[in-house]
Design a protein around this motif. Structure first.
Motif, short mmCIF file in Angstrom:
data_model
loop_
_atom_site.label_atom_id
_atom_site.label_comp_id
_atom_site.label_asym_id
_atom_site.label_seq_id
_atom_site.Cartn_x
_atom_site.Cartn_y
_atom_site.Cartn_z
N ALA A 57 1.10 2.25 2.31
CA ALA A 57 1.31 2.24 0.85
C ALA A 57 2.36 1.21 0.46
CB ALA A 57 1.72 3.63 0.38
N ALA A 58 3.37 1.03 1.32
CA ALA A 58 4.41 0.05 1.02
C ALA A 58 3.84 -1.37 1.02
CB ALA A 58 5.55 0.16 2.04
N TYR A 59 2.99 -1.68 1.99
CA TYR A 59 2.36 -3.00 1.99
C TYR A 59 1.43 -3.17 0.79
CZ TYR A 59 4.15 -4.25 6.62
OH TYR A 59 4.97 -4.58 7.68
N GLU A 60 0.74 -2.11 0.41
CA GLU A 60 -0.09 -2.17 -0.80
C GLU A 60 0.77 -2.44 -2.03
OE1 GLU A 60 -2.98 0.80 -3.45
OE2 GLU A 60 -2.36 1.38 -1.43
N SER A 61 1.92 -1.78 -2.09
CA SER A 61 2.84 -1.98 -3.20
C SER A 61 3.34 -3.42 -3.26
CB SER A 61 4.04 -1.02 -3.08
OG SER A 61 5.05 -1.32 -4.01
N ALA A 62 3.66 -3.98 -2.09
CA ALA A 62 4.16 -5.35 -2.04
C ALA A 62 3.13 -6.34 -2.57
CB ALA A 62 4.58 -5.71 -0.62
N VAL A 63 1.86 -6.08 -2.29
CA VAL A 63 0.79 -6.95 -2.78
C VAL A 63 0.59 -6.79 -4.28
CG1 VAL A 63 -1.70 -7.39 -2.67
CG2 VAL A 63 -0.40 -7.05 -0.55
N GLN A 64 0.64 -5.55 -4.75
CA GLN A 64 0.36 -5.26 -6.16
C GLN A 64 1.58 -5.40 -7.06
OE1 GLN A 64 -1.38 -1.34 -6.35
NE2 GLN A 64 -3.25 -1.97 -5.27
N SER A 65 2.77 -5.48 -6.45
CA SER A 65 4.03 -5.54 -7.21
C SER A 65 4.18 -4.35 -8.15
CB SER A 65 4.11 -6.86 -8.01
OG SER A 65 4.11 -7.96 -7.14
N GLN A 66 3.83 -3.18 -7.63
CA GLN A 66 4.01 -1.97 -8.41
C GLN A 66 4.12 -0.77 -7.47
OE1 GLN A 66 0.46 -1.86 -10.84
NE2 GLN A 66 -0.68 -0.67 -9.34
N SER A 67 4.64 0.32 -8.02
CA SER A 67 4.81 1.53 -7.22
C SER A 67 3.44 2.11 -6.85
CB SER A 67 5.61 2.56 -8.03
OG SER A 67 5.75 3.77 -7.32
N VAL A 68 3.36 2.69 -5.65
CA VAL A 68 2.14 3.31 -5.18
C VAL A 68 2.41 4.79 -4.90
CG1 VAL A 68 0.46 3.40 -3.29
CG2 VAL A 68 1.21 1.19 -4.20
N ALA A 69 1.58 5.66 -5.46
CA ALA A 69 1.74 7.10 -5.27
C ALA A 69 1.26 7.49 -3.88
CB ALA A 69 0.96 7.85 -6.33
N LEU A 70 1.86 8.56 -3.33
CA LEU A 70 1.52 9.07 -2.02
C LEU A 70 1.05 10.51 -2.13
CD1 LEU A 70 4.64 7.59 -0.26
CD2 LEU A 70 2.30 7.09 0.46
N ASP A 71 -0.04 10.82 -1.43
CA ASP A 71 -0.58 12.18 -1.43
C ASP A 71 -0.74 12.62 0.01
OD1 ASP A 71 -1.85 14.57 -1.74
OD2 ASP A 71 -3.67 13.76 -2.67
N PHE A 72 0.16 13.49 0.47
CA PHE A 72 0.13 13.90 1.86
C PHE A 72 -0.80 15.08 2.12
CE2 PHE A 72 3.84 11.25 1.98
CZ PHE A 72 3.78 10.66 3.23
N GLU A 73 -1.40 15.62 1.10
CA GLU A 73 -2.36 16.69 1.33
C GLU A 73 -3.55 16.19 2.15
OE1 GLU A 73 -3.59 18.66 -2.17
OE2 GLU A 73 -1.57 19.28 -2.74
N TYR A 74 -3.80 14.88 2.08
CA TYR A 74 -4.88 14.27 2.84
C TYR A 74 -4.71 14.51 4.33
CZ TYR A 74 -7.76 10.56 4.94
OH TYR A 74 -8.65 9.86 5.69
N ASP A 75 -3.44 14.56 4.79
CA ASP A 75 -3.18 14.67 6.22
C ASP A 75 -3.03 16.10 6.69
OD1 ASP A 75 -3.13 11.95 6.92
OD2 ASP A 75 -1.18 11.72 5.97
N SER A 76 -3.06 17.05 5.78
CA SER A 76 -2.86 18.44 6.20
C SER A 76 -4.13 18.94 6.92
CB SER A 76 -2.56 19.33 5.00
OG SER A 76 -3.63 19.31 4.08
N ARG A 77 -3.91 19.64 8.01
CA ARG A 77 -5.05 20.13 8.78
C ARG A 77 -4.87 21.62 9.06
NH1 ARG A 77 -8.13 15.73 11.89
NH2 ARG A 77 -8.11 14.14 10.29
#
Length: 362
Positions: free
Chosen positions: A342-362
């Motif tokens: 997400a940080a690399y995505e933010s650096a490309v887009q020059s904007q904050s990127v939201a994170l959703d950790f529910e994706y990783d819950s198992r």
């Protein structure tokens, strides 16, 4: 608890709650500088692990290392993947370039071997998930090698935060810089994006990232990052990075990392009622020098450093021998890679990127 009580048994292994016998036999996969200079001595000086196998791209060149540390077996990568001397080890320490972690970790798990893998766990979330799933399916221990989670200064800091000694943590400032070109060849795998999966953020920025998540015991909800590469040597990876994490507690963490700056590291936590400052937490040997301010009280602690690599391997061995799930497990490693992506995505887009950790819950 009085502030001085946190320092009374500063180096106590709070995770060592029962006596166990034996040692976990380790195969070190990747005999690079860190394995030779830090991992092998750390294992040798510890209690719960012993090195019995070296896996090297050049077994002949690793023979002297094996002799120095009394390691009986030296094999190459193909032999390891084919199952050579698999009865000589119980677990593997994967210390190859990042993009190769998955291949060797999964192969080990499929043979019923426990895994301690260098950070980052892999170069993408999907590849890291393959390691987690393989170890889970094989019912073997998986630990991401975040040695600072085993280091007394950081563990005492987490206790101070949990007990509210500095109130609610509002700001965290973390930095880590290292002049890579003074210590690495121009063809170093760390300068190859395909092998490393990134530059300063992946190799250095992951330290304040993971340590912050560990201290707060929660994951960020957004990240904003910017990267710069000015020297031609860093054309393929980020030379400098700055990133800001926002947590659900409203805590913000401002972090920087550099591959081309004077060696330095800092960590400071500012709370509503105090402050914790740790000197040089990420540079390899934590000097056990910290300052804690709580209300009107200020206390400095300075003690002899502890080899956090020895602590890391002893903790891993202890977890294997007792059947305990390590705190820096595979999911912990996946979480950091999700933030890095997400940080690399933010650096490309020059904007904050939201994170959703529910994706990783198992």
């Amino acid at each position: 608890m009085a502030l001085e009580d946190y320092f009374a048994a500063f180096t106590e292994r709070d995770w060592e709650v029962e006596s166990v016998d034996g040692a976990v036999r380790i195969a070190i996969v990747g005999v690079g500088g860190f394995a030779r200079n830090r991992a092998l001595p750390g294992i040798e000086s510890g209690t719960y692990c012993e090195t019995t196998v070296l896996v090297s791209g050049s077994p002949d060149r690793s023979a002297d290392v094996a002799e120095s540390f009394g390691v009986e077996h030296v094999i190459d990568y193909d032999d390891f993947l084919a199952g050579a001397v698999e009865d000589a080890y119980d677990a593997v320490y994967v210390a190859t370039p990042n993009a190769l972690h998955g291949e060797y970790a999964v192969a080990a798990a499929e043979r019923g071997k426990h895994v301690i893998c260098e950070k980052p766990l892999e170069t993408t979330v999907d590849d890291a998930r393959e390691i987690v799933d393989a170890c889970r399916e094989a019912d073997v221990t998986l630990m991401t090698a975040y040695r600072l989670q085993c280091e007394p200064t950081v563990r005492r800091t987490r206790e101070l935060v949990r007990d509210g000694v500095v109130g609610d943590v509002v700001q965290i400032h973390g930095s880590f810089s290292h002049p890579l070109l003074e210590h690495a060849r121009p063809d170093s795998w760390r300068l190859d994006d395909d092998l490393a999966g990134g530059g300063a953020l992946v190799d250095l920025g992951v330290y304040p990232l993971n340590t912050t998540r560990y201290l707060l015991d929660c994951d960020p909800v957004s990240v904003y990052a910017c990267t710069h590469s000015l020297d031609d040597a860093f054309a393929a990876v980020d030379e400098h990075v700055a990133f800001q994490l926002t947590f659900p507690t409203a805590t913000t963490a401002s972090c920087t990392a550099s591959f081309n700056a004077h060696a330095s590291s800092q960590l400071q936590l500012v709370g509503t009622d105090g402050m914790i400052s740790i000197s040089s937490p990420f540079g390899g040997i934590v000097p056990h020098k910290m300052v804690v301010e709580s209300g009107d009280m200020r206390m400095e602690y300075t003690g002899e450093p502890v080899d956090e690599v020895r602590e890391e391997f002893d903790y891993f061995g202890y977890c294997v021998l007792t059947g305990t799930e390590p705190e820096p497990d595979g999911d912990d490693g996946v979480a950091d890679i999700r933030v890095i992506e997400a940080a690399y995505e933010s650096a490309v887009q020059s904007q904050s990127v939201a994170l959703d950790f529910e994706y990783d819950s198992r």
